[in-house]
Design an enzyme around this catalytic site. Structure first.
Site, PDB file in Angstrom:
ATOM      1  N   GLY A  89      -2.372  -4.618  -1.992  1.00  0.00           N
ATOM      2  CA  GLY A  89      -2.397  -3.171  -1.930  1.00  0.00           C
ATOM      3  C   GLY A  89      -3.406  -2.644  -0.936  1.00  0.00           C
ATOM      4  O   GLY A  89      -3.715  -3.292   0.070  1.00  0.00           O
ATOM      5  N   HIS A  90      -3.946  -1.468  -1.232  1.00  0.00           N
ATOM      6  CA  HIS A  90      -4.815  -0.744  -0.313  1.00  0.00           C
ATOM      7  C   HIS A  90      -6.140  -1.469  -0.085  1.00  0.00           C
ATOM      8  O   HIS A  90      -6.630  -1.534   1.040  1.00  0.00           O
ATOM      9  CB  HIS A  90      -5.069   0.650  -0.885  1.00  0.00           C
ATOM     10  CG  HIS A  90      -5.775   1.582   0.043  1.00  0.00           C
ATOM     11  ND1 HIS A  90      -5.234   1.969   1.252  1.00  0.00           N
ATOM     12  CD2 HIS A  90      -6.969   2.234  -0.055  1.00  0.00           C
ATOM     13  CE1 HIS A  90      -6.066   2.814   1.857  1.00  0.00           C
ATOM     14  NE2 HIS A  90      -7.125   2.974   1.091  1.00  0.00           N
ATOM     15  N   PHE A  91      -6.724  -2.008  -1.147  1.00  0.00           N
ATOM     16  CA  PHE A  91      -7.999  -2.718  -1.050  1.00  0.00           C
ATOM     17  C   PHE A  91      -7.744  -4.218  -1.065  1.00  0.00           C
ATOM     18  O   PHE A  91      -8.026  -4.920  -2.033  1.00  0.00           O
ATOM     19  CB  PHE A  91      -8.935  -2.288  -2.177  1.00  0.00           C
ATOM     20  CG  PHE A  91      -9.564  -0.941  -1.944  1.00  0.00           C
ATOM     21  CD1 PHE A  91     -10.612  -0.789  -1.046  1.00  0.00           C
ATOM     22  CD2 PHE A  91      -9.095   0.185  -2.600  1.00  0.00           C
ATOM     23  CE1 PHE A  91     -11.187   0.452  -0.820  1.00  0.00           C
ATOM     24  CE2 PHE A  91      -9.656   1.429  -2.378  1.00  0.00           C
ATOM     25  CZ  PHE A  91     -10.710   1.557  -1.486  1.00  0.00           C
TER      26      PHE A  91
ATOM     27  N   ASP B   4       0.836  -1.197   0.000  1.00  0.00           N
ATOM     28  CA  ASP B   4       0.000   0.000   0.000  1.00  0.00           C
ATOM     29  C   ASP B   4       0.873   1.250   0.000  1.00  0.00           C
ATOM     30  O   ASP B   4       1.768   1.397   0.839  1.00  0.00           O
ATOM     31  CB  ASP B   4      -0.894  -0.021   1.237  1.00  0.00           C
ATOM     32  CG  ASP B   4      -1.953   1.060   1.236  1.00  0.00           C
ATOM     33  OD1 ASP B   4      -2.022   1.842   0.275  1.00  0.00           O
ATOM     34  OD2 ASP B   4      -2.725   1.122   2.218  1.00  0.00           O
TER      35      ASP B   4
END
Length: 290
Positions: free
Chosen positions: A264-266, A238
């Protein structure tokens, strides 16, 4: 697979949309989403864990299918969003719950925890910061600048974050195989972010984000004193909240479980099954009554 219900309640004059599944007498897991999404980000997680838990995921005001009042009629601060969430929980009669936080959901959760520490039975953080360590400077510096001086030039520097390219990037960066991410996820966000006035609401929240940082010492004290179990399951690639934000939890909760996954972020878009397995293991191993 559990049936997911889609409901709306009125809280403080606003409509709060939420998703819910699981037995009504089961322990509650409250899912608090981040930017720029909504409870839609939990669409696969909810039925995957609702066999054992009552899972509830509201859309914050200004996000998803909840009300999106103008900045003139609603104060878009994280304190205000937490106040609505508090009213939402009261309306549903929820007194005890485990927090599952992501991104913006984290500061909203910290407001709840500091206001009603007796309600919190556990914390699951998926790329949701409680420490200075996790902020990736390249992403956050323009936000700090705007918050300190919200002039037109600093606003212009942030407006691209509200647009298609940046929203899609939030889903695809740091993911080893971007084809595992459903494009409908970012298309859903883009469509709802396009509602009239939502841009001003989001800019107001950008400006207010720094106010959450002053809460951190109080959050750390609560984590130390409460003994609340913590799981940080993080997309380690992320570029918004870096992995240092996950490992920092061990300062105040030495036995916190930290899982840094290759995502990553999601993270739920690419690693749903792994996250579900980790949650089940953590819940079984913890002393929490869920």
């Amino acid at each position: 697979m559990s049936v997911v219900h889609h409901r709306t309640v009125h809280v403080n004059g606003q409509e709060v949309f939420y998703r819910e599944a699981g037995p009504r007498d089961a322990p509650v897991i409250l899912l608090l989403h981040g930017y720029p999404t909504s409870s839609y980000m939990f669409r696969h997680l909810i039925p995957a864990i609702a066999d054992q838990y009552r899972v509830i995921a509201p859309d914050h005001i200004g996000f998803g299918r909840s009300s999106a009042p103008s900045v003139e009629s609603f104060s878009y601060t994280f304190s205000s969003l937490a106040h609505v969430t508090e009213g939402f929980l009261s309306t549903l009669g929820i007194m005890k719950y485990t927090l599952y936080v992501h991104d913006y959901g984290a500061p909203i959760a910290w407001h709840l925890a500091l206001g009603h520490p007796e309600s919190i039975e556990g914390v699951i953080s998926q790329n949701g910061n409680a420490y200075e360590d996790g902020f990736v400077s390249k992403f956050w510096d323009p936000i700090w600048t705007y918050g300190g001086d919200p002039v037109a030039a600093n606003e212009s520097a942030l407006r691209p974050a509200l647009e298609r390219e940046a929203i899609e990037w939030q889903y695809t960066h740091g993911v080893p195989d971007a084809t595992t991410v459903d494009p409908d996820a970012w298309e859903h966000d883009i469509a709802l972010m396009a509602r009239p006035g939502v841009d001003r609401a989001q800019l107001a929240l950008f400006a207010d984000y720094a106010s959450n940082r002053v809460l951190y010492p109080l959050v750390h004290e609560w984590l130390r004193d409460s003994g609340v179990p913590v799981l940080a399951v993080w997309g380690k690639n992320d570029e918004i909240f870096g992995p240092a934000g996950a490992t920092a939890f061990r300062r105040d909760v030495p036995d916190a479980r930290i899982e840094l996954l290759d995502g990553g972020h999601f993270l739920l878009e690419s690693h749903l099954d792994v996250v579900v397995k980790i949650i089940r293991e953590w819940r079984a191993a913890s002393s929490v009554a869920v």
